[in-house]
Motif scaffolding. Sequence first.
Motif, PDB file in Angstrom:
ATOM      1  N   MET A 120       1.152  -1.349   0.053  1.00 12.96           N
ATOM      2  CA  MET A 120      -0.024  -0.086   0.054  1.00 12.96           C
ATOM      3  C   MET A 120       0.987   1.259  -0.159  1.00 12.96           C
ATOM      4  N   CYS A 121       0.646   2.010  -0.697  1.00 12.96           N
ATOM      5  CA  CYS A 121       1.437   3.442  -1.017  1.00 12.96           C
ATOM      6  C   CYS A 121       1.285   4.161   0.159  1.00 12.96           C
ATOM      7  N   LEU A 122       2.260   4.748   1.158  1.00 11.05           N
ATOM      8  CA  LEU A 122       2.021   5.796   2.025  1.00 11.05           C
ATOM      9  C   LEU A 122       1.432   7.189   1.538  1.00 11.05           C
ATOM     10  N   THR A 123       0.645   7.587   2.368  1.00 10.42           N
ATOM     11  CA  THR A 123      -0.007   8.901   1.906  1.00 10.42           C
ATOM     12  C   THR A 123       0.269   9.865   2.887  1.00 10.42           C
ATOM     13  N   THR A 124       0.935   9.686   3.982  1.00  9.38           N
ATOM     14  CA  THR A 124       1.314  11.021   4.931  1.00  9.38           C
ATOM     15  C   THR A 124       2.740  10.881   4.922  1.00  9.38           C
ATOM     16  N   GLU A 125       3.462  11.937   5.321  1.00  9.24           N
ATOM     17  CA  GLU A 125       4.939  12.090   5.547  1.00  9.24           C
ATOM     18  C   GLU A 125       5.014  12.570   6.939  1.00  9.24           C
ATOM     19  N   THR A 126       6.284  12.272   7.791  1.00  7.95           N
ATOM     20  CA  THR A 126       6.705  12.371   8.913  1.00  7.95           C
ATOM     21  C   THR A 126       7.942  13.090   8.778  1.00  7.95           C
ATOM     22  N   PRO A 127       8.302  14.376   9.535  1.00  8.91           N
ATOM     23  CA  PRO A 127       9.356  14.657   9.352  1.00  8.91           C
ATOM     24  C   PRO A 127      10.748  14.037   9.446  1.00  8.91           C
ATOM     25  N   LYS A 128      11.830  14.272   8.602  1.00  9.72           N
ATOM     26  CA  LYS A 128      12.883  13.361   8.476  1.00  9.72           C
ATOM     27  C   LYS A 128      14.293  13.783   9.215  1.00  9.72           C
ATOM     28  N   LEU A 129      14.929  12.882   9.593  1.00 13.41           N
ATOM     29  CA  LEU A 129      16.228  13.350  10.033  1.00 13.41           C
ATOM     30  C   LEU A 129      17.203  13.428   9.111  1.00 13.41           C
ATOM     31  N   PRO A 130      18.378  14.452   9.399  1.00 14.16           N
ATOM     32  CA  PRO A 130      19.047  14.430   8.438  1.00 14.16           C
ATOM     33  C   PRO A 130      19.712  13.428   7.689  1.00 14.16           C
ATOM     34  N   MET A 131      19.844  12.318   8.249  1.00 19.73           N
ATOM     35  CA  MET A 131      20.494  11.004   7.983  1.00 19.73           C
ATOM     36  C   MET A 131      19.516  10.149   7.022  1.00 19.73           C
ATOM     37  N   GLN A 132      18.400  10.412   7.391  1.00 20.86           N
ATOM     38  CA  GLN A 132      17.220   9.865   6.506  1.00 20.86           C
ATOM     39  C   GLN A 132      17.144  10.608   5.000  1.00 20.86           C
ATOM     40  N   LEU A 133      17.191  12.000   5.386  1.00 20.89           N
ATOM     41  CA  LEU A 133      17.388  12.688   3.933  1.00 20.89           C
ATOM     42  C   LEU A 133      18.459  12.284   3.142  1.00 20.89           C
ATOM     43  N   VAL A 134      19.502  12.188   3.652  1.00 20.46           N
ATOM     44  CA  VAL A 134      20.793  11.644   2.868  1.00 20.46           C
ATOM     45  C   VAL A 134      20.507  10.196   2.167  1.00 20.46           C
ATOM     46  N   THR A 135      19.814   9.450   3.062  1.00 14.23           N
ATOM     47  CA  THR A 135      19.468   7.859   2.536  1.00 14.23           C
ATOM     48  C   THR A 135      18.612   8.088   1.463  1.00 14.23           C
ATOM     49  N   ASP A 136      17.644   8.899   1.636  1.00 13.76           N
ATOM     50  CA  ASP A 136      16.778   9.098   0.395  1.00 13.76           C
ATOM     51  C   ASP A 136      17.211   9.660  -0.832  1.00 13.76           C
ATOM     52  N   GLU A 137      18.146  10.520  -0.597  1.00 12.27           N
ATOM     53  CA  GLU A 137      18.720  11.359  -1.873  1.00 12.27           C
ATOM     54  C   GLU A 137      19.770  10.074  -2.590  1.00 12.27           C
ATOM     55  N   ILE A 138      20.517   9.122  -1.878  1.00  8.38           N
ATOM     56  CA  ILE A 138      21.402   8.276  -2.309  1.00  8.38           C
ATOM     57  C   ILE A 138      20.403   7.305  -2.977  1.00  8.38           C
ATOM     58  N   LEU A 139      19.310   6.654  -2.452  1.00  8.75           N
ATOM     59  CA  LEU A 139      18.414   5.822  -3.011  1.00  8.75           C
ATOM     60  C   LEU A 139      17.800   6.344  -4.414  1.00  8.75           C
ATOM     61  N   THR A 140      17.323   7.470  -4.370  1.00  6.28           N
ATOM     62  CA  THR A 140      16.693   7.868  -5.595  1.00  6.28           C
ATOM     63  C   THR A 140      17.763   8.070  -6.623  1.00  6.28           C
ATOM     64  N   ARG A 141      19.115   7.960  -6.722  1.00  3.77           N
ATOM     65  CA  ARG A 141      19.931   7.838  -7.610  1.00  3.77           C
ATOM     66  C   ARG A 141      20.583   6.268  -8.247  1.00  3.77           C
ATOM     67  N   LEU A 142      19.867   5.440  -7.472  1.00  6.22           N
ATOM     68  CA  LEU A 142      20.156   4.184  -7.903  1.00  6.22           C
ATOM     69  C   LEU A 142      19.311   3.453  -8.932  1.00  6.22           C
ATOM     70  N   PRO A 143      19.778   2.456  -9.608  1.00  5.44           N
ATOM     71  CA  PRO A 143      18.964   1.859 -10.605  1.00  5.44           C
ATOM     72  C   PRO A 143      17.738   1.077  -9.893  1.00  5.44           C
ATOM     73  N   ALA A 144      16.674   1.054 -10.944  1.00 12.81           N
ATOM     74  CA  ALA A 144      15.229   0.648 -10.096  1.00 12.81           C
ATOM     75  C   ALA A 144      15.553  -1.148  -9.682  1.00 12.81           C
ATOM     76  N   LYS A 145      16.251  -1.778 -10.552  1.00 17.27           N
ATOM     77  CA  LYS A 145      16.400  -3.261 -10.218  1.00 17.27           C
ATOM     78  C   LYS A 145      17.059  -3.295  -9.031  1.00 17.27           C
TER      79      LYS A 145
END
Length: 405
Positions: A1-26
């Motif tokens: 199920m897709c998440l529909t709400t967002e909670t504030p993220k810590l700096p390390m979580q933001l870095v993780t998000d940024e790294i993951l978005t730059r990886l190949p889909a597979k």
Amino acid sequence: MCLTTETPKLPMQLVTDEILTRLPAKSLMRFKCVSKLWLSLIRSRYFCNRFSKIVPSPRLYMSLWDQATIGDNETYTLAPLDTRPSTSTFVVDDNLPDPAIGGYILQNLGGFMIYVYNREPHIYNPATGQLAGFPLRSSDHIVVPPGGEKVVTYYFGYDPLSHKYKAVSLISVFLEETKQVISSVNYVFSQKNKLGYWNKAALTPTDFCPHVPSKGGISIDGVIYYLALVDRDRFVVVSFDIRSEEFNMIQVPKLHEDASEDTPDLTLLEHGGKATLCDPTNLRDKGVLALWTVEDVGSKKWSCKSLVLKPSQLPLVDSITFRVKGTTQNGKVLLIPKDFISPFHIFSYDVQNNDMRKIEIKGIPDVWFNMGEEADLHFDVMFMDQSESLIYTDFLSCFDWGDGA
């Protein structure tokens, strides 16, 4: 199920998000197993939207098949020779090994390739390698008279506001010799508790006539459009609103004064965010491409614009017969030669700047150009601006996904 709400993220979580978005889909598909947190993140609508914006990867997909030989087909992926926006060469860099991936490509829907193989619709995610056979709508109960023919077609759409996917099936019966339409009925694919099923469409407008499909459909801002014929030479555009599930039928105006001309080879595509008919009838002889746009579905109002090629570009088209194969995200019309000859080229027409560009296709195995007279070669090409898709929806999760890679 897709998440529909967002909670504030810590700096390390933001870095993780940024790294993951730059990886190949597979790679991301494998990383869903790392933790529940990563699984939720990668499945979230927030991440899917960010990923599609950060990882633009324009590609071409080309299917070739011999109609005379069952199972003799290949689908190739082609990447730009370089990363410049003006690149004029695409090169085969891989082929999809599953023989069930290939055939006539219906449409590109947000990074998913929807195609027909052995008369059955399939949904393929090139980014993850997942393949799903779409549930067929039974047509055994439809009566076909002597000399008649039955055809079943499917159309798919996405509503960006409700984040819902839906499919429509059209079952039509017509007389093969005269092309007279006998009957047609529409069905809508719905799902409940992650189980999909077909429902007969609700009541349609009084001017909704029996019709047969002409070509594949498109999806624009929550509305599915497809082109159809109500008799031998009278076209209509059918629209289906994904949210309201309402159908509408729009009569296509007379495109040519000379009634003796053959039925024009029209293609429905998106232009300027609106459903548009592209008519290449006069492209080869006069260098003219006509665009007929549905300005308003409610009032059924049309507008027409004729594009005239620059004199210097007329030699590009004066010896080739084209078929139109949709548009790219930046509004360029894709034109494909009807004949498969070497060297093979396709063409991109920038309608805003009135500029035609030849795109060379390299790396196709020679065997496809040297098939014997007994072969019945067919081919199709689809340009996909977003070939990296992580979209996860309840609509797609109700299918029996398999590994197409």
